[in-house]
Design a protein around this motif. Structure first.
Motif, PDB file in Angstrom:
ATOM      1  N   LEU A   1      41.489  48.275  47.685  1.00 14.90           N
ATOM      2  CA  LEU A   1      40.319  47.483  48.237  1.00 14.90           C
ATOM      3  C   LEU A   1      39.440  47.519  46.703  1.00 14.90           C
ATOM      4  O   LEU A   1      38.667  46.230  46.515  1.00 14.90           O
ATOM      5  CB  LEU A   1      39.532  47.771  49.122  1.00 14.90           C
ATOM      6  CG  LEU A   1      38.338  47.163  49.608  1.00 14.90           C
ATOM      7  CD1 LEU A   1      38.762  45.814  50.225  1.00 14.90           C
ATOM      8  CD2 LEU A   1      37.560  48.019  50.938  1.00 14.90           C
ATOM      9  N   TRP A   2      39.255  48.562  46.032  1.00 15.45           N
ATOM     10  CA  TRP A   2      38.298  48.517  45.160  1.00 15.45           C
ATOM     11  C   TRP A   2      38.968  47.817  43.791  1.00 15.45           C
ATOM     12  O   TRP A   2      38.138  46.942  43.260  1.00 15.45           O
ATOM     13  CB  TRP A   2      37.735  49.964  44.505  1.00 15.45           C
ATOM     14  CG  TRP A   2      37.205  50.538  45.443  1.00 15.45           C
ATOM     15  CD1 TRP A   2      37.322  51.683  46.113  1.00 15.45           C
ATOM     16  CD2 TRP A   2      35.691  50.460  45.519  1.00 15.45           C
ATOM     17  NE1 TRP A   2      36.290  52.189  46.730  1.00 15.45           N
ATOM     18  CE2 TRP A   2      35.255  51.278  46.399  1.00 15.45           C
ATOM     19  CE3 TRP A   2      34.852  49.591  44.930  1.00 15.45           C
ATOM     20  CZ2 TRP A   2      33.742  51.469  46.609  1.00 15.45           C
ATOM     21  CZ3 TRP A   2      33.465  49.722  45.279  1.00 15.45           C
ATOM     22  CH2 TRP A   2      32.949  50.609  46.045  1.00 15.45           C
TER      23      TRP A   2
ATOM     24  N   ASN B   1      44.895  36.971  43.825  1.00 15.45           N
ATOM     25  CA  ASN B   1      44.358  38.373  43.511  1.00 15.45           C
ATOM     26  C   ASN B   1      44.952  39.347  44.399  1.00 15.45           C
ATOM     27  O   ASN B   1      45.168  40.597  44.018  1.00 15.45           O
ATOM     28  CB  ASN B   1      42.873  38.297  43.587  1.00 15.45           C
ATOM     29  CG  ASN B   1      42.221  37.721  42.397  1.00 15.45           C
ATOM     30  OD1 ASN B   1      42.892  37.466  41.262  1.00 15.45           O
ATOM     31  ND2 ASN B   1      40.749  37.425  42.449  1.00 15.45           N
TER      32      ASN B   1
ATOM     33  N   THR C   1      38.358  42.737  34.103  1.00 14.14           N
ATOM     34  CA  THR C   1      39.260  43.245  35.277  1.00 14.14           C
ATOM     35  C   THR C   1      39.842  44.584  34.489  1.00 14.14           C
ATOM     36  O   THR C   1      39.859  45.675  35.668  1.00 14.14           O
ATOM     37  CB  THR C   1      40.532  42.217  35.524  1.00 14.14           C
ATOM     38  OG1 THR C   1      39.789  41.102  36.005  1.00 14.14           O
ATOM     39  CG2 THR C   1      41.238  42.846  36.783  1.00 14.14           C
TER      40      THR C   1
ATOM     41  N   GLY D   1      38.208  44.164  44.491  1.00 21.41           N
ATOM     42  CA  GLY D   1      36.968  43.809  44.260  1.00 21.41           C
ATOM     43  C   GLY D   1      36.594  43.545  42.729  1.00 21.41           C
ATOM     44  O   GLY D   1      35.916  42.670  42.489  1.00 21.41           O
ATOM     45  N   ALA D   2      37.354  44.125  41.848  1.00 17.88           N
ATOM     46  CA  ALA D   2      37.252  44.041  40.485  1.00 17.88           C
ATOM     47  C   ALA D   2      37.991  42.767  39.989  1.00 17.88           C
ATOM     48  O   ALA D   2      37.213  42.034  39.176  1.00 17.88           O
ATOM     49  CB  ALA D   2      38.112  45.384  39.689  1.00 17.88           C
ATOM     50  N   THR D   3      38.972  42.244  40.648  1.00 16.01           N
ATOM     51  CA  THR D   3      39.424  40.940  40.432  1.00 16.01           C
ATOM     52  C   THR D   3      38.745  39.609  40.872  1.00 16.01           C
ATOM     53  O   THR D   3      38.430  38.855  40.276  1.00 16.01           O
ATOM     54  CB  THR D   3      40.941  40.728  40.993  1.00 16.01           C
ATOM     55  OG1 THR D   3      40.964  40.883  42.370  1.00 16.01           O
ATOM     56  CG2 THR D   3      41.919  41.843  40.547  1.00 16.01           C
ATOM     57  N   MET D   4      37.771  40.185  41.979  1.00 14.09           N
ATOM     58  CA  MET D   4      37.042  39.019  42.648  1.00 14.09           C
ATOM     59  C   MET D   4      35.808  38.798  41.627  1.00 14.09           C
ATOM     60  O   MET D   4      35.411  37.816  41.243  1.00 14.09           O
ATOM     61  CB  MET D   4      36.649  39.377  43.956  1.00 14.09           C
ATOM     62  CG  MET D   4      37.932  39.017  45.030  1.00 14.09           C
ATOM     63  SD  MET D   4      38.673  37.397  44.609  1.00 14.09           S
ATOM     64  CE  MET D   4      37.428  36.200  44.940  1.00 14.09           C
ATOM     65  N   ILE D   5      35.294  40.041  41.331  1.00 11.83           N
ATOM     66  CA  ILE D   5      34.288  39.926  40.396  1.00 11.83           C
ATOM     67  C   ILE D   5      34.414  39.060  39.118  1.00 11.83           C
ATOM     68  O   ILE D   5      33.720  38.280  38.793  1.00 11.83           O
ATOM     69  CB  ILE D   5      33.658  41.260  40.053  1.00 11.83           C
ATOM     70  CG1 ILE D   5      33.002  42.090  41.320  1.00 11.83           C
ATOM     71  CG2 ILE D   5      32.784  41.417  38.990  1.00 11.83           C
ATOM     72  CD1 ILE D   5      32.666  43.486  41.211  1.00 11.83           C
TER      73      ILE D   5
ATOM     74  N   TYR E   1      40.943  53.865  49.324  1.00 12.02           N
ATOM     75  CA  TYR E   1      40.776  52.525  49.346  1.00 12.02           C
ATOM     76  C   TYR E   1      40.682  51.778  47.922  1.00 12.02           C
ATOM     77  O   TYR E   1      39.978  51.031  47.351  1.00 12.02           O
ATOM     78  CB  TYR E   1      39.364  52.269  49.822  1.00 12.02           C
ATOM     79  CG  TYR E   1      39.049  52.923  51.202  1.00 12.02           C
ATOM     80  CD1 TYR E   1      39.738  52.724  52.200  1.00 12.02           C
ATOM     81  CD2 TYR E   1      37.918  53.935  51.303  1.00 12.02           C
ATOM     82  CE1 TYR E   1      39.516  53.182  53.508  1.00 12.02           C
ATOM     83  CE2 TYR E   1      37.944  54.676  52.258  1.00 12.02           C
ATOM     84  CZ  TYR E   1      38.434  54.304  53.521  1.00 12.02           C
ATOM     85  OH  TYR E   1      38.169  54.877  54.720  1.00 12.02           O
TER      86      TYR E   1
END
Length: 205
Positions: free
Chosen positions: A134-135, A182, A117, A138-142, A131
């Protein structure tokens, strides 16, 4: 570039990559934050009783705020202290015996997820303006999906004696909570970066 300029550049790079007392202090603070989040009682899920906790929130927050190296160090310190015997894992558990439980995969994943992360957050901070939240989400979700849930499923398969499909289904129960955590981690991290822009930005310029 002259030899003098090259030597100066190398010394500058060394100073930038060497951890300062402030860095060490932040590592200790975030390790304590992760430990404090584990004190909040978890909610056992499924037959194996792997709990839903706030730890993943502070793990992701550590990476978002501190970056890869310091985030890994902070969460790794938390894990090492817990394995050494401090009762700082969920439910007051501690010791090497935790590695024989179905939760082992998640615990092992935490420092790795903080590092991943943090690395992705550095890329986002360096490359984006619009954004950004939002990015970062996305990093946390990956990191959550690939590392935390991936190793979590593996831990349930090895220590819980579940086949892949059952372990995967058991792990799905954690997704809604992780998404919310997240989102909260990103909101907090954005506020910290706004108030203290040097916390991470100075390390990825």
């Amino acid at each position: 570039m002259s030899q003098t300029d090259s030597a100066t550049a190398q010394r500058t790079t060394a100073r930038r990559t060497r951890w300062t007392a402030t860095d060490l202090g932040l590592i200790a603070v975030f390790a304590a934050l992760v430990a404090a989040s584990a004190i909040v009682p978890g909610i056992p899920v499924g037959a194996l009783g792997v709990p839903i906790t706030l730890v993943t929130l502070t793990v992701m927050l550590s990476g978002l705020v501190l970056g890869a190296g310091r985030g890994f160090a902070a969460v790794g310190l938390y894990v090492l202290l817990g394995l050494a015997g401090l009762p700082i894992f969920s439910g007051g558990r501690s010791g090497l015996g935790i590695l024989a439980t179905p939760s082992a995969g998640y615990i092992i994943a935490f420092p790795l997820a903080a590092a991943a992360t943090g690395y992705l957050a550095g890329v986002v901070i360096r490359k984006t303006v619009k954004y950004r939240a939002l990015w970062l989400f996305g990093a946390t979700m990956i990191s959550s999906i690939v590392i935390v849930h991936g190793l979590g499923v593996l831990g349930m398969m090895v220590n819980g004696k579940l086949d892949f499909s059952k372990a995967f289904i058991a792990d799905l129960a954690f997704y809604p909570g992780d998404i919310l955590k997240n989102v909260l981690a990103v909101i907090i991290a954005m506020a910290i970066h706004k108030a203290f822009p040097d916390v991470l930005v100075r390390r990825v310029k």
